[in-house]
Design a protein around this motif. Structure first.
Motif, short mmCIF file in Angstrom:
data_model
loop_
_atom_site.label_atom_id
_atom_site.label_comp_id
_atom_site.label_asym_id
_atom_site.label_seq_id
_atom_site.Cartn_x
_atom_site.Cartn_y
_atom_site.Cartn_z
N LEU A 166 -23.79 6.35 18.46
CA LEU A 166 -23.67 5.19 19.33
C LEU A 166 -24.40 5.45 20.65
CD1 LEU A 166 -19.93 4.16 18.82
CD2 LEU A 166 -21.96 3.26 17.70
N ALA A 167 -24.97 4.40 21.21
CA ALA A 167 -25.72 4.53 22.46
C ALA A 167 -24.85 5.14 23.55
CB ALA A 167 -26.25 3.16 22.89
N GLY A 168 -25.37 6.18 24.19
CA GLY A 168 -24.66 6.80 25.29
C GLY A 168 -23.73 7.92 24.91
N ASP A 169 -23.47 8.11 23.62
CA ASP A 169 -22.57 9.19 23.19
C ASP A 169 -23.38 10.47 22.99
OD1 ASP A 169 -20.61 10.87 21.92
OD2 ASP A 169 -19.55 9.06 21.32
N TRP A 170 -22.98 11.56 23.67
CA TRP A 170 -23.73 12.80 23.65
C TRP A 170 -23.40 13.68 22.45
CZ3 TRP A 170 -20.49 17.04 23.83
CH2 TRP A 170 -19.19 16.81 24.30
N ARG A 171 -22.35 13.33 21.69
CA ARG A 171 -21.90 14.20 20.59
C ARG A 171 -22.61 13.83 19.29
NH1 ARG A 171 -15.87 12.48 21.78
NH2 ARG A 171 -17.10 10.57 22.01
N PRO A 172 -23.01 14.81 18.49
CA PRO A 172 -23.70 14.51 17.24
C PRO A 172 -22.88 13.64 16.28
CG PRO A 172 -23.92 16.83 17.79
CD PRO A 172 -22.92 16.25 18.75
N GLU A 173 -21.59 13.98 16.13
CA GLU A 173 -20.70 13.22 15.24
C GLU A 173 -19.34 13.06 15.92
OE1 GLU A 173 -20.55 14.49 11.11
OE2 GLU A 173 -22.36 15.69 11.40
N VAL A 174 -18.66 11.95 15.62
CA VAL A 174 -17.31 11.70 16.14
C VAL A 174 -16.48 11.10 15.02
CG1 VAL A 174 -15.92 10.51 17.87
CG2 VAL A 174 -18.23 11.29 18.47
N HIS A 175 -15.58 11.89 14.46
CA HIS A 175 -14.67 11.38 13.44
C HIS A 175 -13.55 12.38 13.19
CE1 HIS A 175 -16.78 14.13 10.67
NE2 HIS A 175 -17.93 13.55 11.01
N ASP A 176 -12.41 11.85 12.75
CA ASP A 176 -11.28 12.68 12.31
C ASP A 176 -11.37 13.00 10.82
OD1 ASP A 176 -10.19 12.72 14.84
OD2 ASP A 176 -8.75 11.11 14.46
N SER A 177 -12.06 12.17 10.08
CA SER A 177 -12.30 12.37 8.65
C SER A 177 -13.71 11.89 8.35
CB SER A 177 -11.30 11.56 7.80
OG SER A 177 -9.96 11.79 8.20
N ASP A 178 -14.39 12.54 7.41
CA ASP A 178 -15.75 12.09 7.11
C ASP A 178 -15.93 11.57 5.69
OD1 ASP A 178 -15.60 14.58 5.92
OD2 ASP A 178 -17.26 15.45 7.02
N GLY A 179 -14.85 11.60 4.88
CA GLY A 179 -15.01 11.07 3.53
C GLY A 179 -13.68 10.80 2.84
N LEU A 180 -13.73 9.88 1.89
CA LEU A 180 -12.62 9.63 0.96
C LEU A 180 -12.92 10.38 -0.33
CD1 LEU A 180 -10.19 8.13 -0.36
CD2 LEU A 180 -11.78 6.23 -0.80
N GLY A 223 0.82 -1.20 0.00
CA GLY A 223 0.00 0.00 0.00
C GLY A 223 0.86 1.25 0.00
N VAL A 224 0.77 2.03 -1.07
CA VAL A 224 1.58 3.23 -1.25
C VAL A 224 0.83 4.46 -0.72
CG1 VAL A 224 2.63 4.75 -2.98
CG2 VAL A 224 2.77 2.27 -3.24
N ALA A 225 1.54 5.34 -0.05
CA ALA A 225 0.99 6.60 0.49
C ALA A 225 -0.22 6.35 1.38
CB ALA A 225 0.63 7.57 -0.64
N PRO A 226 -0.11 5.46 2.37
CA PRO A 226 -1.29 5.15 3.20
C PRO A 226 -1.63 6.27 4.18
CG PRO A 226 0.64 3.95 3.98
CD PRO A 226 1.06 4.67 2.73
N LEU A 227 -2.94 6.41 4.41
CA LEU A 227 -3.48 7.32 5.41
C LEU A 227 -4.35 6.51 6.37
CD1 LEU A 227 -4.62 10.26 3.09
CD2 LEU A 227 -2.54 10.18 4.48
N THR A 228 -4.33 6.88 7.63
CA THR A 228 -5.09 6.18 8.67
C THR A 228 -5.87 7.19 9.48
OG1 THR A 228 -3.42 4.44 8.83
CG2 THR A 228 -4.92 4.67 10.68
N SER A 229 -7.17 6.91 9.71
CA SER A 229 -8.00 7.86 10.42
C SER A 229 -9.01 7.14 11.29
CB SER A 229 -8.70 8.80 9.43
OG SER A 229 -9.30 9.90 10.08
N MET A 230 -9.91 7.92 11.91
CA MET A 230 -10.93 7.38 12.81
C MET A 230 -12.30 7.89 12.40
SD MET A 230 -13.07 8.49 15.50
CE MET A 230 -12.29 9.93 16.21
N PHE A 231 -13.26 6.96 12.34
CA PHE A 231 -14.66 7.32 12.13
C PHE A 231 -15.50 6.47 13.06
CE2 PHE A 231 -18.86 7.35 10.40
CZ PHE A 231 -19.01 8.60 9.81
N LEU A 232 -16.16 7.13 14.02
CA LEU A 232 -17.00 6.41 14.98
C LEU A 232 -18.47 6.49 14.56
CD1 LEU A 232 -16.61 4.76 17.57
CD2 LEU A 232 -17.19 6.82 18.87
#
Length: 488
Positions: free
Chosen positions: A254-268, A237-246
């Motif tokens: 997710l149940a119990g999470d008070w935040r509307p959205e949780v992610h470091d990136s929202d799209g490719l 895998g060349v030039a890989p990127l790694t992120s978080m999307f909850l």
């Protein structure tokens, strides 16, 4: 195989440079792989709070005496299970940077006297004054395997880049190459860029890397690499990127999470050689999801944090709206291959569960080097051409019948905003095998001054369904292509 070969910069130190690291990598590949020496066990087993109590003293920064760049070092322990060698390059030549306990404070920890005098560093941070004055800001961090993270002015750290990805998302398991040694080239006093080199190692291959870091409103990292195989691998895998999307707006939080959205990136985002822009919203699937986008000579791809509204996250601590977008721009023609997206199920935001990289169709044989070159832009700006409309929101719900799904997509910006409300916009919608498009509408969104596409599909039972859509006016394509995999 040659993806792209670029010559060394003319201002590189003639006594040590990329070719020297390349020769080290070539020789290393001819020897059997040796695992790195682990740090003492007590350091690997400390708690997160204990590790945070270990702090580097900024007064001990390398090159603190002058210039725009300084180097701060990272202590091994917890996630960082082995040390790396670090060297500096200046007018006096190449010199090792030695570890000392005096460079760190250990807070409430009681193990300072147990730290070996030759422990070494886990990695380093480069600092640079984004604004005029004497305050030095963290710009890029190299620590852990082949990971590095960077920010532009006004941003906070988010997603990571990597030197290389090997067999990611395959049943055989992933291999994690690591940078085992670095050489940091001291810039001139007024320089606004810095060069460093790295030696990569893993059971399957070795590599020589050059990074030129240019901080600013958009921080640009110019990457050059030469890889040498020890053995055949299935995927490089060349030039890989790694992120978080909850979780995001298309599904309930997710149940119990008070935040509307949780992610470091929202799209490719992908820019093909034909000029098409492809937007794939990220997700947190119930099962491992792998997607391939076949291309011939990509113009660019990356993980984008498109939603920049604080109200979308409501998180004062992590500030997701300030996380960077990372945009990969190949140098030269990379030929045929795939942008591969791996989405891993996750219940914790501490897990990086999104990986994307370029997968060449053909790999070099053992003994034949692979040369690659590209830029990474860490930025706030959306890379899409200003003339194109882009997806700003997507939601999925039940349709008019129980077995139908309704998809609602908002497009904004570009030429869309100048069209009259009565413009006869049409949607081009592609539905994958065994799926059926049953209804569609395109209307003006009076609130955003964009346009809303709403359509319903009948998906196949028990199977995922690939969907694509864009807006057009007569024969003119006005938006990027929305691409999505609808789960059963």
């Amino acid at each position: 195989m040659l993806l792209c070969l670029i010559s060394a910069s003319a201002d590189a130190d003639p006594r040590f440079g990329f070719d020297d690291v390349s020769e080290l990598a070539r020789k290393l590949a001819s020897d059997a792989y040796r695992s790195p020496q682990p740090v003492p066990e007590f350091l690997k087993s400390i708690s997160y709070d204990d590790y945070r109590d270990i702090r580097f003293d900024p007064k001990q920064s390398l090159w603190r005496d002058r210039g725009n760049f300084q180097v701060q070092f990272i202590h091994p322990g917890l996630y960082y299970g082995h040390s790396v060698r670090i060297n500096s390059i200046d007018e006096d030549g190449v010199r090792a940077v030695n570890f000392s306990r005096n460079q760190f404070s250990y807070g409430r920890n009681k193990f300072a006297d147990k730290i070996p005098s030759d422990l070494g560093f886990a990695g380093f941070r480069l600092t640079f004054p984004f604004t005029a004055g004497t305050e030095f800001n963290h710009v890029i961090v190299f620590a852990g395997a082949s990971y590095y993270r960077a920010v532009a002015k006004g941003q906070v750290f988010g997603l990571s880049a990597r030197g290389l990805a090997i067999d990611t998302g395959l049943p055989t398991g992933e291999e994690f190459p690591f940078f085992k040694e670095f050489w940091l080239e001291r810039p001139a006093r007024d320089s606004r860029e810095m060069r460093l080199y790295a030696l990569l190692d893993s059971p399957s291959l070795t590599g020589a890397y050059s990074f030129v870091v240019q901080p600013g409103e958009r921080t640009v990292v110019n990457v050059r690499a030469r890889l040498f195989s020890r053995r055949d691998v299935k995927e490089i895998g060349v030039a890989p990127l790694t992120s978080m999307f909850l979780h995001g707006e298309e599904k309930p939080r997710l149940a119990g999470d008070w935040r509307p959205e949780v992610h470091d990136s929202d799209g490719l985002l992908i820019h093909s050689n034909s000029g098409e822009w492809i937007w794939r919203p990220l997700g947190n699937p119930e099962k491992l999801r792998v997607s391939y986008f076949e291309l011939d000579g990509p113009r660019g791809f990356g993980l984008v944090q498109r939603d920049r509204r604080y109200q979308s996250y409501e998180d004062l601590e992590t500030r997701p709206e300030l996380r960077p977008t990372a945009w990969i721009m190949p140098v030269g023609n990379w030929g045929k291959g795939y942008v591969k997206l791996v989405e891993i199920p996750s219940q914790k935001e501490t897990n990086d569960n999104i990986v994307v990289y370029w997968l060449p169709k053909n790999f070099p044989q053992v003994g034949q080097p692979l040369d690659i070159a590209y830029q990474i832009h860490f930025q706030n700006q959306d890379p899409v051409d200003a003339a194109f409309g882009r997806v700003t929101a997507m939601r999925i719900g039940i349709g008019d019948k129980e077995e139908w799904k309704r998809i609602v997509i908002d497009f904004e910006r570009g030429k869309l905003k100048s069209l009259p409300d009565t413009a006869p916009l049409k949607a081009a919608i592609a539905v994958g095998q065994d799926g059926q498009l049953v209804q569609q509408t395109v209307i003006r969104n009076d609130v955003t001054r964009g346009w809303r596409l709403s359509f319903q599909v009948k998906p196949p039972k028990g199977k995922s369904l690939e969907l694509r859509a864009f807006l057009q006016y007569d024969k003119n394509i006005l938006t990027e292509t929305w691409s999505y995999q609808l789960e059963p």
